[in-house]
Scaffold this motif. Structure first.
Motif, PDB file in Angstrom:
ATOM      1  N   ILE A  95      43.883  33.912  33.431  1.00 25.94           N
ATOM      2  CA  ILE A  95      42.827  34.222  33.758  1.00 25.94           C
ATOM      3  C   ILE A  95      41.643  33.611  32.732  1.00 25.94           C
ATOM      4  CG2 ILE A  95      41.029  36.274  33.482  1.00 25.94           C
ATOM      5  CD1 ILE A  95      42.903  38.251  34.607  1.00 25.94           C
ATOM      6  N   PRO A  96      42.057  33.479  31.413  1.00 25.23           N
ATOM      7  CA  PRO A  96      41.257  32.436  30.607  1.00 25.23           C
ATOM      8  C   PRO A  96      41.234  31.114  31.188  1.00 25.23           C
ATOM      9  CG  PRO A  96      42.526  34.028  29.300  1.00 25.23           C
ATOM     10  CD  PRO A  96      43.079  34.133  30.717  1.00 25.23           C
ATOM     11  N   ALA A  97      42.331  30.575  31.668  1.00 24.17           N
ATOM     12  CA  ALA A  97      42.404  29.303  32.420  1.00 24.17           C
ATOM     13  C   ALA A  97      41.334  29.152  33.603  1.00 24.17           C
ATOM     14  CB  ALA A  97      43.679  28.863  32.887  1.00 24.17           C
ATOM     15  N   LEU A  98      41.352  30.149  34.358  1.00 21.48           N
ATOM     16  CA  LEU A  98      40.252  30.199  35.523  1.00 21.48           C
ATOM     17  C   LEU A  98      38.868  30.185  34.934  1.00 21.48           C
ATOM     18  CD1 LEU A  98      39.627  30.904  38.410  1.00 21.48           C
ATOM     19  CD2 LEU A  98      39.855  33.350  37.882  1.00 21.48           C
ATOM     20  N   LEU A  99      38.523  31.107  34.068  1.00 16.88           N
ATOM     21  CA  LEU A  99      37.224  31.265  33.349  1.00 16.88           C
ATOM     22  C   LEU A  99      36.777  29.868  32.916  1.00 16.88           C
ATOM     23  CD1 LEU A  99      37.488  34.888  31.929  1.00 16.88           C
ATOM     24  CD2 LEU A  99      36.670  34.012  34.202  1.00 16.88           C
ATOM     25  N   ALA A 100      37.811  28.811  32.323  1.00 14.04           N
ATOM     26  CA  ALA A 100      37.512  27.792  31.652  1.00 14.04           C
ATOM     27  C   ALA A 100      37.372  26.805  32.602  1.00 14.04           C
ATOM     28  CB  ALA A 100      38.778  27.345  30.691  1.00 14.04           C
ATOM     29  N   GLY A 101      37.297  27.289  33.887  1.00  9.68           N
ATOM     30  CA  GLY A 101      37.179  26.183  35.055  1.00  9.68           C
ATOM     31  C   GLY A 101      38.426  25.124  35.028  1.00  9.68           C
ATOM     32  N   LYS A 102      39.612  25.689  34.846  1.00  6.89           N
ATOM     33  CA  LYS A 102      40.766  24.533  35.074  1.00  6.89           C
ATOM     34  C   LYS A 102      41.481  24.609  36.416  1.00  6.89           C
ATOM     35  CE  LYS A 102      41.868  24.498  30.052  1.00  6.89           C
ATOM     36  NZ  LYS A 102      42.766  24.975  28.938  1.00  6.89           N
ATOM     37  N   PHE A 103      40.913  25.578  37.087  1.00  4.01           N
ATOM     38  CA  PHE A 103      41.276  25.573  38.744  1.00  4.01           C
ATOM     39  C   PHE A 103      40.246  26.471  39.399  1.00  4.01           C
ATOM     40  CE2 PHE A 103      44.443  28.034  36.091  1.00  4.01           C
ATOM     41  CZ  PHE A 103      44.045  29.107  36.403  1.00  4.01           C
ATOM     42  N   ASP A 104      40.295  26.479  40.813  1.00  4.84           N
ATOM     43  CA  ASP A 104      39.498  27.246  41.412  1.00  4.84           C
ATOM     44  C   ASP A 104      39.427  28.479  41.841  1.00  4.84           C
ATOM     45  OD1 ASP A 104      37.960  24.550  41.985  1.00  4.84           O
ATOM     46  OD2 ASP A 104      39.474  24.050  43.592  1.00  4.84           O
ATOM     47  N   ALA A 105      40.851  28.965  41.643  1.00  2.00           N
ATOM     48  CA  ALA A 105      41.003  30.168  42.322  1.00  2.00           C
ATOM     49  C   ALA A 105      42.453  30.534  41.527  1.00  2.00           C
ATOM     50  CB  ALA A 105      40.701  30.704  43.754  1.00  2.00           C
ATOM     51  N   ILE A 106      42.927  31.759  41.587  1.00  2.00           N
ATOM     52  CA  ILE A 106      44.139  32.437  41.199  1.00  2.00           C
ATOM     53  C   ILE A 106      44.787  32.922  42.391  1.00  2.00           C
ATOM     54  CG2 ILE A 106      45.721  33.965  39.954  1.00  2.00           C
ATOM     55  CD1 ILE A 106      43.390  33.942  37.484  1.00  2.00           C
ATOM     56  N   ILE A 107      45.678  32.080  42.872  1.00  2.00           N
ATOM     57  CA  ILE A 107      46.417  32.743  44.072  1.00  2.00           C
ATOM     58  C   ILE A 107      47.856  32.973  43.506  1.00  2.00           C
ATOM     59  CG2 ILE A 107      47.196  32.379  46.369  1.00  2.00           C
ATOM     60  CD1 ILE A 107      44.710  30.779  46.904  1.00  2.00           C
ATOM     61  N   GLY A 108      48.069  33.884  43.055  1.00  2.00           N
ATOM     62  CA  GLY A 108      49.231  34.220  42.149  1.00  2.00           C
ATOM     63  C   GLY A 108      50.038  35.529  42.140  1.00  2.00           C
ATOM     64  N   GLY A 109      49.810  36.404  43.279  1.00  2.00           N
ATOM     65  CA  GLY A 109      50.393  37.573  43.369  1.00  2.00           C
ATOM     66  C   GLY A 109      49.931  38.485  42.188  1.00  2.00           C
ATOM     67  N   MET A 110      48.398  38.380  42.050  1.00  2.00           N
ATOM     68  CA  MET A 110      47.791  39.120  40.992  1.00  2.00           C
ATOM     69  C   MET A 110      47.281  40.502  41.481  1.00  2.00           C
ATOM     70  SD  MET A 110      44.695  38.106  38.420  1.00  2.00           S
ATOM     71  CE  MET A 110      45.713  37.186  37.277  1.00  2.00           C
ATOM     72  N   SER A 111      47.840  41.630  41.051  1.00  2.00           N
ATOM     73  CA  SER A 111      47.223  42.800  41.464  1.00  2.00           C
ATOM     74  C   SER A 111      45.827  43.224  41.044  1.00  2.00           C
ATOM     75  CB  SER A 111      48.342  44.064  41.009  1.00  2.00           C
ATOM     76  OG  SER A 111      49.595  43.667  41.403  1.00  2.00           O
ATOM     77  N   ILE A 112      45.217  43.767  41.761  1.00  2.00           N
ATOM     78  CA  ILE A 112      43.715  44.266  41.375  1.00  2.00           C
ATOM     79  C   ILE A 112      43.852  45.514  40.394  1.00  2.00           C
ATOM     80  CG2 ILE A 112      41.605  45.245  42.181  1.00  2.00           C
ATOM     81  CD1 ILE A 112      42.471  44.073  44.985  1.00  2.00           C
ATOM     82  N   THR A 113      43.226  45.431  39.225  1.00  2.00           N
ATOM     83  CA  THR A 113      43.081  46.540  38.186  1.00  2.00           C
ATOM     84  C   THR A 113      41.537  46.425  37.990  1.00  2.00           C
ATOM     85  OG1 THR A 113      43.614  45.127  36.321  1.00  2.00           O
ATOM     86  CG2 THR A 113      45.408  46.062  37.693  1.00  2.00           C
ATOM     87  N   PRO A 114      41.136  47.524  37.606  1.00  2.00           N
ATOM     88  CA  PRO A 114      39.510  47.739  36.898  1.00  2.00           C
ATOM     89  C   PRO A 114      39.430  46.906  35.819  1.00  2.00           C
ATOM     90  CG  PRO A 114      40.662  49.864  37.496  1.00  2.00           C
ATOM     91  CD  PRO A 114      41.758  49.052  37.680  1.00  2.00           C
ATOM     92  N   ALA A 115      40.447  46.843  34.825  1.00  4.27           N
ATOM     93  CA  ALA A 115      40.237  45.995  33.620  1.00  4.27           C
ATOM     94  C   ALA A 115      40.071  44.502  33.984  1.00  4.27           C
ATOM     95  CB  ALA A 115      41.530  46.041  32.720  1.00  4.27           C
ATOM     96  N   ARG A 116      41.024  44.087  34.863  1.00  4.16           N
ATOM     97  CA  ARG A 116      41.024  42.462  35.433  1.00  4.16           C
ATOM     98  C   ARG A 116      39.358  42.335  36.148  1.00  4.16           C
ATOM     99  NH1 ARG A 116      47.041  42.047  37.643  1.00  4.16           N
ATOM    100  NH2 ARG A 116      48.133  41.805  35.631  1.00  4.16           N
ATOM    101  N   ASN A 117      39.154  43.537  37.056  1.00  2.00           N
ATOM    102  CA  ASN A 117      38.012  43.212  37.650  1.00  2.00           C
ATOM    103  C   ASN A 117      36.616  43.214  36.759  1.00  2.00           C
ATOM    104  OD1 ASN A 117      37.200  44.691  40.695  1.00  2.00           O
ATOM    105  ND2 ASN A 117      36.612  42.910  40.087  1.00  2.00           N
ATOM    106  N   LEU A 118      36.810  43.488  35.604  1.00  4.25           N
ATOM    107  CA  LEU A 118      35.540  43.421  34.701  1.00  4.25           C
ATOM    108  C   LEU A 118      35.459  41.873  34.076  1.00  4.25           C
ATOM    109  CD1 LEU A 118      36.221  46.402  32.358  1.00  4.25           C
ATOM    110  CD2 LEU A 118      34.479  46.173  33.799  1.00  4.25           C
TER     111      LEU A 118
END
Length: 278
Positions: A95-118
């Protein structure tokens, strides 16, 4: 962790050691307020962050990445008319790598959770995972309901530290005897040896064990014991990107492509000879 995989063998997968620096330089090309979709089209490639986890994404014998996520990312790029660039990333930093712009999206079996959705936005659901149970044909034939397992003389084997499994057992099978092991393989072996009634683990490991030992194991419950919902994760503030990815998932759900690829990777082992070991 997609099918995603033939394009990868054509050299579209970056070596892990090189992927991150190149990705960082490329994915940050977007101008302020510009959708990632425009960046992808201008660059000519879709950059996807993922972590290796069977059968979502794993290394084939030839070193390429294969798996459900690889197929999904490859098909998505194909439908966008661009190439795919996979960026293998440690799970705890994805997630930090996504926010840093190192790729366009995470497509990696990531489950939706409220904490991540923040921190990130999630698309619609494109896959489901969760806990599953496989039981011994010899010591526990004819299981029809959870109540059949909620007995002191029933032994359930799990991997130590798997919080969802522990919570499920405390909530649903409080009377069963629980034995914990350092890894899943030991838990499954206890069932195969007749020392445990059943084993609980993250899907699709119980399914794969059942396929591998059909004379000794069976799955009494079709539905997962605990179900998670997986989605693409994208940076916040990009309505157009979220819209496109979400509608792509909808389209490929409706035409059956996602279900077909998920079935191949999670319900069969037709791909087994492509990897060294599970």
């Amino acid at each position: 962790m997609t099918e995603r995989r033939n394009l990868l063998r054509s050299g579209l997968v970056l070596p892990a050691a090189l992927a991150m620096p190149v990705a960082a330089a490329s994915a940050q090309e977007a101008a302020p307020g510009q959708s990632v979709i425009e960046t992808i089209k201008r660059r000519g490639s879709l950059m996807v962050g993922l972590a290796t986890f069977v059968p979502w994404a794993m290394r084939a014998k030839d070193g390429s990445l294969i798996g459900f996520e690889v197929d999904v990312a490859t098909k998505l790029a194909e439908d966008m008319g661009v190439k795919v660039e996979l960026v293998p990333t440690a799970w705890d930093g994805i997630i930090p790598a996504l926010l840093a712009g190192k790729f366009d999206a995470i497509i990696g079996g990531m489950s939706i959770t409220p904490a991540r959705n923040l921190t990130v936005n999630f698309t619609g659901v494109y896959a489901h995972s969760g806990l599953q149970l496989t039981a011994s044909k010899e010591t526990a034939p004819g299981i029809a309901a959870f109540g059949d397992l909620d007995k002191p003389d029933v032994t359930i084997a799990i991997r130590r530290g798997v919080a969802p499994a522990t919570a499920f057992l405390q909530r649903t099978l409080p009377r069963a005897t629980v034995r914990q092991f350092d890894d899943d393989s030991q838990a499954f072996q206890e069932v195969l040896n007749g020392n445990a009634t059943a084993a609980i683990s993250s899907s699709p490991k119980p399914e794969f064990q059942t396929l591998q030992y059909p004379d000794k194991l069976y799955m009494p419950f079709k539905d997962k014991l605990v179900q998670n919902s997986e989605a693409f994760a994208v940076r916040k503030g990009d309505v157009d990107g979220l819209n496109f990815f979400g509608n792509w998932i909808l389209f490929r759900t409706q035409d059956g492509w996602l279900a077909d690829r998920h079935r191949y990777w999670f319900e069969t082992q037709d791909w087994r000879d492509q990897v060294e070991k599970l």
